[in-house]
Motif scaffolding. Structure first.
Motif, PDB file in Angstrom:
ATOM      1  N   ARG A 131      13.602   4.463  -1.937  1.00  8.78           N
ATOM      2  CA  ARG A 131      14.102   3.291  -1.679  1.00  8.78           C
ATOM      3  C   ARG A 131      15.638   3.324  -1.411  1.00  8.78           C
ATOM      4  O   ARG A 131      16.074   2.781   0.053  1.00  8.78           O
ATOM      5  CB  ARG A 131      14.104   2.274  -2.867  1.00  8.78           C
ATOM      6  CG  ARG A 131      14.490   0.872  -2.701  1.00  8.78           C
ATOM      7  CD  ARG A 131      14.273   0.130  -3.890  1.00  8.78           C
ATOM      8  NE  ARG A 131      14.646  -1.422  -3.268  1.00  8.78           N
ATOM      9  CZ  ARG A 131      15.666  -2.103  -3.787  1.00  8.78           C
ATOM     10  NH1 ARG A 131      16.581  -1.326  -4.245  1.00  8.78           N
ATOM     11  NH2 ARG A 131      15.944  -3.129  -3.241  1.00  8.78           N
ATOM     12  N   ARG A 134      15.801   4.789   2.378  1.00  6.19           N
ATOM     13  CA  ARG A 134      15.492   3.596   3.308  1.00  6.19           C
ATOM     14  C   ARG A 134      16.741   2.889   3.229  1.00  6.19           C
ATOM     15  O   ARG A 134      17.070   2.344   4.458  1.00  6.19           O
ATOM     16  CB  ARG A 134      14.189   2.896   2.896  1.00  6.19           C
ATOM     17  CG  ARG A 134      14.066   1.751   4.026  1.00  6.19           C
ATOM     18  CD  ARG A 134      12.582   0.952   3.487  1.00  6.19           C
ATOM     19  NE  ARG A 134      11.432   1.891   3.267  1.00  6.19           N
ATOM     20  CZ  ARG A 134      10.883   2.512   4.135  1.00  6.19           C
ATOM     21  NH1 ARG A 134      10.768   1.985   5.634  1.00  6.19           N
ATOM     22  NH2 ARG A 134       9.800   3.267   4.104  1.00  6.19           N
ATOM     23  N   GLN A 135      17.494   2.369   2.280  1.00  3.88           N
ATOM     24  CA  GLN A 135      18.673   1.570   2.393  1.00  3.88           C
ATOM     25  C   GLN A 135      19.539   2.331   3.249  1.00  3.88           C
ATOM     26  O   GLN A 135      20.540   1.571   3.881  1.00  3.88           O
ATOM     27  CB  GLN A 135      19.135   1.110   1.083  1.00  3.88           C
ATOM     28  CG  GLN A 135      17.944   0.059   0.527  1.00  3.88           C
ATOM     29  CD  GLN A 135      18.661  -0.219  -1.023  1.00  3.88           C
ATOM     30  OE1 GLN A 135      19.087   0.813  -1.625  1.00  3.88           O
ATOM     31  NE2 GLN A 135      18.269  -1.360  -1.675  1.00  3.88           N
ATOM     32  N   GLN A 136      19.759   3.364   3.126  1.00  6.12           N
ATOM     33  CA  GLN A 136      20.645   4.232   3.929  1.00  6.12           C
ATOM     34  C   GLN A 136      20.296   4.506   5.408  1.00  6.12           C
ATOM     35  O   GLN A 136      20.848   5.351   6.081  1.00  6.12           O
ATOM     36  CB  GLN A 136      20.970   5.779   3.224  1.00  6.12           C
ATOM     37  CG  GLN A 136      21.632   5.362   1.885  1.00  6.12           C
ATOM     38  CD  GLN A 136      21.500   6.841   0.866  1.00  6.12           C
ATOM     39  OE1 GLN A 136      20.998   7.875   1.419  1.00  6.12           O
ATOM     40  NE2 GLN A 136      21.817   6.668  -0.267  1.00  6.12           N
ATOM     41  N   SER A 137      19.017   3.959   5.853  1.00 10.06           N
ATOM     42  CA  SER A 137      18.771   4.065   7.107  1.00 10.06           C
ATOM     43  C   SER A 137      18.194   5.498   7.688  1.00 10.06           C
ATOM     44  O   SER A 137      18.030   6.024   8.402  1.00 10.06           O
ATOM     45  CB  SER A 137      19.750   3.739   8.338  1.00 10.06           C
ATOM     46  OG  SER A 137      20.010   2.366   8.045  1.00 10.06           O
TER      47      SER A 137
END
Length: 159
Positions: A131, A134-137
């Motif tokens: 997760r 994903r938040q860090q692209s």
């Protein structure tokens, strides 16, 4: 016993997969590394308890985590669990392990439940790391059991 062996084959693979993802981060995200260090130390704590040894000297959460050390710890954990599970019998799964948690409180838990705890705890935190990726692209990595089984697990049993 086969289910236990498969779970720990998956754990080895999933740990290696997460390590590869962490290694690709540039610069390495210290929070993800610290969370993964927690997973690996928890694996070590439980193995230490299963082997009948004191686990009070371990620190579950640390301010830093070095990727080289994490790789070594992951490999040692996987080898330790492989050896432990190889010696295990179906009858021993229900044996009770007496230990103290990290706060010193005594507990008694079956080998079966400890092994399930280890497998499920790691998967939970690997999901948290994904997760965060994903938040860090960044691209999260698939550490689902079925992916392991489709790509690695069945191939190793077929020979």
């Amino acid at each position: 016993m086969e289910t236990i062996r498969r779970l720990f084959g998956h754990m080895r693979w999933a740990d290696e997969t997460i390590l590869t993802a962490l290694d690709r981060q540039s610069p390495a995200d210290s929070e993800n590394a610290k969370l993964f260090r927690h997973v690996l130390i928890a694996e070590r704590v439980w193995l230490t308890r299963l082997e009948g040894n004191d686990s009070s000297g371990f620190v579950l959460w640390a301010d830093e985590a070095d990727l080289t050390e994490l790789k070594k710890l992951a490999r040692n954990n996987a080898d330790g669990y492989d050896a432990y599970v190889a010696r295990l019998t179906e009858q021993r799964l229900d044996e009770i392990v007496t230990y103290r948690n990290m706060s010193g409180v005594p507990f008694r838990t079956s080998v079966r439940d400890i092994l399930l705890q280890v497998a499920l705890h790691g998967q939970y935190h690997r999901g948290q790391i994904n997760r965060a990726l994903r938040q860090q692209s960044l691209e999260p990595v698939n550490v689902d059991y079925i992916t392991y089984e489709r790509t690695i697990g069945s191939a190793t049993r077929e020979g």
